[in-house]
Design a protein around this motif. Structure first.
Motif, PDB file in Angstrom:
ATOM      1  N   LEU A 179       0.744  -1.196  -0.047  1.00 41.92           N
ATOM      2  CA  LEU A 179      -0.105  -0.014  -0.118  1.00 41.92           C
ATOM      3  C   LEU A 179       0.839   1.184  -0.174  1.00 41.92           C
ATOM      4  CD1 LEU A 179      -3.095   0.672   1.711  1.00 41.92           C
ATOM      5  CD2 LEU A 179      -1.486   2.459   1.993  1.00 41.92           C
ATOM      6  N   ALA A 180       2.116   1.244   0.785  1.00 46.24           N
ATOM      7  CA  ALA A 180       2.897   2.396   0.650  1.00 46.24           C
ATOM      8  C   ALA A 180       3.748   2.610  -0.581  1.00 46.24           C
ATOM      9  CB  ALA A 180       4.032   2.129   1.955  1.00 46.24           C
ATOM     10  N   SER A 181       3.591   1.726  -1.434  1.00 49.34           N
ATOM     11  CA  SER A 181       4.181   1.630  -2.880  1.00 49.34           C
ATOM     12  C   SER A 181       3.313   1.759  -3.874  1.00 49.34           C
ATOM     13  CB  SER A 181       5.172   0.414  -2.980  1.00 49.34           C
ATOM     14  OG  SER A 181       6.001   0.216  -1.675  1.00 49.34           O
ATOM     15  N   TYR A 182       2.116   1.152  -4.017  1.00 51.43           N
ATOM     16  CA  TYR A 182       1.277   1.201  -4.923  1.00 51.43           C
ATOM     17  C   TYR A 182       0.267   2.133  -5.061  1.00 51.43           C
ATOM     18  CZ  TYR A 182       4.322  -2.685  -6.230  1.00 51.43           C
ATOM     19  OH  TYR A 182       5.478  -3.324  -6.722  1.00 51.43           O
ATOM     20  N   SER A 183      -0.346   2.540  -6.054  1.00 46.93           N
ATOM     21  CA  SER A 183      -1.541   3.376  -6.174  1.00 46.93           C
ATOM     22  C   SER A 183      -2.628   2.251  -6.080  1.00 46.93           C
ATOM     23  CB  SER A 183      -1.880   3.679  -7.517  1.00 46.93           C
ATOM     24  OG  SER A 183      -2.006   2.805  -8.444  1.00 46.93           O
ATOM     25  N   ALA A 184      -3.921   2.918  -5.720  1.00 45.38           N
ATOM     26  CA  ALA A 184      -5.208   2.316  -5.350  1.00 45.38           C
ATOM     27  C   ALA A 184      -5.509   1.143  -6.349  1.00 45.38           C
ATOM     28  CB  ALA A 184      -6.259   2.995  -5.363  1.00 45.38           C
ATOM     29  N   GLN A 185      -5.284   1.355  -7.589  1.00 45.22           N
ATOM     30  CA  GLN A 185      -5.715   0.272  -8.954  1.00 45.22           C
ATOM     31  C   GLN A 185      -4.714  -0.690  -8.888  1.00 45.22           C
ATOM     32  OE1 GLN A 185      -8.109   0.818 -11.161  1.00 45.22           O
ATOM     33  NE2 GLN A 185      -7.634  -1.442 -11.293  1.00 45.22           N
ATOM     34  N   GLU A 186      -3.447  -0.512  -8.479  1.00 46.04           N
ATOM     35  CA  GLU A 186      -2.294  -1.430  -8.366  1.00 46.04           C
ATOM     36  C   GLU A 186      -2.510  -2.395  -7.252  1.00 46.04           C
ATOM     37  OE1 GLU A 186       1.546   1.046 -10.603  1.00 46.04           O
ATOM     38  OE2 GLU A 186       1.033   1.301  -8.509  1.00 46.04           O
ATOM     39  N   LEU A 187      -3.017  -1.709  -6.055  1.00 46.78           N
ATOM     40  CA  LEU A 187      -3.224  -2.547  -4.875  1.00 46.78           C
ATOM     41  C   LEU A 187      -4.328  -3.416  -5.113  1.00 46.78           C
ATOM     42  CD1 LEU A 187      -2.517  -3.329  -1.891  1.00 46.78           C
ATOM     43  CD2 LEU A 187      -4.223  -1.400  -1.372  1.00 46.78           C
ATOM     44  N   ALA A 188      -5.302  -2.864  -5.879  1.00 49.75           N
ATOM     45  CA  ALA A 188      -6.733  -3.807  -6.022  1.00 49.75           C
ATOM     46  C   ALA A 188      -6.076  -4.960  -6.844  1.00 49.75           C
ATOM     47  CB  ALA A 188      -7.625  -3.140  -6.919  1.00 49.75           C
ATOM     48  N   ALA A 189      -5.350  -4.883  -7.917  1.00 49.33           N
ATOM     49  CA  ALA A 189      -5.012  -5.767  -8.647  1.00 49.33           C
ATOM     50  C   ALA A 189      -4.097  -6.751  -8.088  1.00 49.33           C
ATOM     51  CB  ALA A 189      -4.026  -5.301 -10.092  1.00 49.33           C
ATOM     52  N   ARG A 215      -1.719   5.975   2.403  1.00 47.75           N
ATOM     53  CA  ARG A 215      -0.533   5.615   1.969  1.00 47.75           C
ATOM     54  C   ARG A 215       0.536   6.596   2.626  1.00 47.75           C
ATOM     55  NH1 ARG A 215       1.045   5.271  -4.597  1.00 47.75           N
ATOM     56  NH2 ARG A 215       0.514   7.497  -4.639  1.00 47.75           N
ATOM     57  N   ARG A 216       0.277   7.766   3.020  1.00 49.13           N
ATOM     58  CA  ARG A 216       1.277   8.704   3.425  1.00 49.13           C
ATOM     59  C   ARG A 216       1.500   8.097   4.983  1.00 49.13           C
ATOM     60  NH1 ARG A 216      -1.563  13.303   1.371  1.00 49.13           N
ATOM     61  NH2 ARG A 216      -2.601  13.314   3.237  1.00 49.13           N
ATOM     62  N   HIS A 217       0.326   7.426   5.695  1.00 46.28           N
ATOM     63  CA  HIS A 217       0.465   6.884   6.820  1.00 46.28           C
ATOM     64  C   HIS A 217       1.504   5.679   6.864  1.00 46.28           C
ATOM     65  CE1 HIS A 217      -1.338   6.017  10.754  1.00 46.28           C
ATOM     66  NE2 HIS A 217      -0.179   6.155  11.097  1.00 46.28           N
ATOM     67  N   ALA A 218       1.078   4.723   5.826  1.00 39.51           N
ATOM     68  CA  ALA A 218       2.030   3.628   5.804  1.00 39.51           C
ATOM     69  C   ALA A 218       3.405   4.042   5.318  1.00 39.51           C
ATOM     70  CB  ALA A 218       1.137   2.771   4.465  1.00 39.51           C
ATOM     71  N   ARG A 219       3.510   4.925   4.425  1.00 39.21           N
ATOM     72  CA  ARG A 219       5.039   5.295   4.407  1.00 39.21           C
ATOM     73  C   ARG A 219       5.948   5.795   5.287  1.00 39.21           C
ATOM     74  NH1 ARG A 219       3.978   8.529  -1.387  1.00 39.21           N
ATOM     75  NH2 ARG A 219       4.099   6.937  -2.874  1.00 39.21           N
ATOM     76  N   ALA A 220       5.075   6.464   6.296  1.00 40.15           N
ATOM     77  CA  ALA A 220       5.858   6.990   7.598  1.00 40.15           C
ATOM     78  C   ALA A 220       6.074   5.770   8.279  1.00 40.15           C
ATOM     79  CB  ALA A 220       4.886   8.127   8.062  1.00 40.15           C
ATOM     80  N   GLU A 221       5.168   5.078   8.474  1.00 41.00           N
ATOM     81  CA  GLU A 221       5.489   3.656   9.172  1.00 41.00           C
ATOM     82  C   GLU A 221       6.420   2.743   8.725  1.00 41.00           C
ATOM     83  OE1 GLU A 221       2.515   0.548  11.754  1.00 41.00           O
ATOM     84  OE2 GLU A 221       1.722   2.021  10.770  1.00 41.00           O
ATOM     85  N   LYS A 222       6.581   2.677   7.206  1.00 40.76           N
ATOM     86  CA  LYS A 222       7.734   1.843   6.607  1.00 40.76           C
ATOM     87  C   LYS A 222       9.052   2.104   7.121  1.00 40.76           C
ATOM     88  CE  LYS A 222       8.704   0.308   2.040  1.00 40.76           C
ATOM     89  NZ  LYS A 222       8.615   0.505   0.776  1.00 40.76           N
ATOM     90  N   GLN A 223       9.118   3.389   7.642  1.00 36.09           N
ATOM     91  CA  GLN A 223      10.519   3.771   8.143  1.00 36.09           C
ATOM     92  C   GLN A 223      10.890   3.186   9.493  1.00 36.09           C
ATOM     93  OE1 GLN A 223      12.582   5.410   5.944  1.00 36.09           O
ATOM     94  NE2 GLN A 223      10.865   5.323   4.451  1.00 36.09           N
ATOM     95  N   THR A 224      10.015   2.894  10.176  1.00 34.89           N
ATOM     96  CA  THR A 224      10.388   2.648  11.425  1.00 34.89           C
ATOM     97  C   THR A 224       9.614   1.177  11.995  1.00 34.89           C
ATOM     98  OG1 THR A 224       8.706   3.946  12.455  1.00 34.89           O
ATOM     99  CG2 THR A 224      10.830   4.826  12.381  1.00 34.89           C
ATOM    100  N   GLY A 225       8.609   0.884  11.251  1.00 34.49           N
ATOM    101  CA  GLY A 225       7.693  -0.321  11.714  1.00 34.49           C
ATOM    102  C   GLY A 225       8.079  -1.548  11.358  1.00 34.49           C
ATOM    103  N   SER A 226       7.150  -2.471  11.473  1.00 36.13           N
ATOM    104  CA  SER A 226       7.755  -3.796  11.178  1.00 36.13           C
ATOM    105  C   SER A 226       8.483  -4.239   9.980  1.00 36.13           C
ATOM    106  CB  SER A 226       6.092  -4.791  11.050  1.00 36.13           C
ATOM    107  OG  SER A 226       6.632  -5.982  10.686  1.00 36.13           O
ATOM    108  N   ARG A 227       9.115  -5.354   9.875  1.00 32.50           N
ATOM    109  CA  ARG A 227       9.869  -6.034   8.752  1.00 32.50           C
ATOM    110  C   ARG A 227       8.791  -6.251   7.665  1.00 32.50           C
ATOM    111  NH1 ARG A 227      14.276  -6.077   5.702  1.00 32.50           N
ATOM    112  NH2 ARG A 227      13.935  -7.541   4.144  1.00 32.50           N
ATOM    113  N   THR A 285       8.594  -6.510   3.027  1.00 30.12           N
ATOM    114  CA  THR A 285       8.368  -7.736   2.098  1.00 30.12           C
ATOM    115  C   THR A 285       7.363  -7.469   1.182  1.00 30.12           C
ATOM    116  OG1 THR A 285       8.763  -8.837   4.363  1.00 30.12           O
ATOM    117  CG2 THR A 285       7.690 -10.119   2.652  1.00 30.12           C
ATOM    118  N   ALA A 286       7.536  -8.064   0.117  1.00 27.77           N
ATOM    119  CA  ALA A 286       6.715  -7.859  -1.086  1.00 27.77           C
ATOM    120  C   ALA A 286       5.930  -9.152  -1.536  1.00 27.77           C
ATOM    121  CB  ALA A 286       7.521  -7.546  -2.597  1.00 27.77           C
TER     122      ALA A 286
END
Length: 279
Positions: free
Chosen positions: A36-46, A71-83, A87-88
């Motif tokens: 979610l932090a990396s992709y658009s809504a359409q890409e996430l849906a796919a 997405r902004r919230h997820a991106r911020a959490e990506k810097q300090t949050g869970s491993r 993971t893709a």
């Protein structure tokens, strides 16, 4: 949903009340929040095999005004949050080769020690040898590193302690900090919520601080030294090879600097171990 809760907390709390398609999306996002932090809504849906409308409803149920806010919230959490944020979904089913793990560990070592100078290592170890007392601190995944460093350095540094011990709180220890002490604070991701408060107390004590973190931590300007260890990994866990290598270097350098008194202490330790038949 409370605004101060993490992105993943919101998702996990919402899942039991979601409709089937939204629930499938929620479970996917829990497993791979970085998508979610990396992709658009359409890409996430796919990726999650749901419709874009399902993504929109899902985001609204989490309490966000729109996808971009989530997405902004997820991106911020990506810097300090869970491993999990790193993971893709495309990599989840594939086992990473031994060579990939070794290569990443080597890359982590190289990146870490490019950022740590010989002069810094010298200064840290000289300060530890000369300190009135050395305090080693770590929580969660950092706790084993704190315990290991303290256990090894006990061979040459008489007054060194790992805190807090089992069943203990920090106040009884931090009250004793002095300006001529050294604190080694391991704070690898994911850090506990009290880190800022602990750092503030360490600043007040004026003790020298060696702050050891992963590469995602903001640089701590109040620390005497801040070493950032790279922890990238091809799998779902952080790779702490560089942290252990840094511990080994610090321990070895302290042993070298301990001189005659250090060697005498080591001899006495070995004599006692033999006499007590402990080893």
């Amino acid at each position: 949903m409370p605004k101060d809760k993490s992105f993943l907390y919101r998702v996990r709390q919402a899942i039991p009340q979601l409709h089937p398609a939204e629930k499938r999306l929620g479970e996917f996002v829990c497993d791979f929040p970085g998508e979610l932090a990396s992709y658009s809504a359409q890409e996430l849906a796919a990726l999650a095999h749901v419709s874009k409308a399902t993504v929109t409803r899902f985001i609204q149920r989490l309490g966000y005004e729109n996808y971009e806010e989530a997405r902004r919230h997820a991106r911020a959490e990506k810097q300090t949050g869970s491993r999990l944020f790193l993971t893709a979904a495309a990599d989840a089913a594939a086992a990473q080769s031994m060579q990939a793990h070794v290569a990443q560990a080597i890359a982590n070592l190289e990146a870490t020690f490019l950022s740590v100078s010989e002069g810094q290592i010298e200064a840290v170890t000289e300060a530890m040898i000369a300190a009135r007392k050395v305090w080693v601190l770590g929580f969660r995944s950092s706790h084993p590193f704190a315990s290991y460093l303290q256990w090894q350095l006990t061979q040459v540094i008489e007054d060194i302690v790992a805190i807090p011990g089992a069943g203990q709180t920090l106040g009884e220890h931090l009250v004793s900090l002095r300006e001529d002490d050294v604190v080694v604070f391991f704070a690898m991701r994911r850090r506990i919520a009290q880190v800022d408060a602990i750092l503030a107390q360490l600043r007040k004590s004026k003790a020298k601080l060696l702050y050891i973190t992963d590469e995602g931590a903001a640089f701590e300007t109040s620390a005497t030294w801040h070493f950032q260890c790279q922890t990238l990994a091809p799998g779902p866990l952080f790779n702490h090879t560089a942290v252990m290598a840094l511990c080994h270097l610090l321990i070895t350098r302290c042993l070298e600097k301990a001189g005659v008194e250090g060697r005498k202490r080591l001899r006495n330790i070995e004599t006692l171990n033999e006499g007590l038949d402990e080893l």
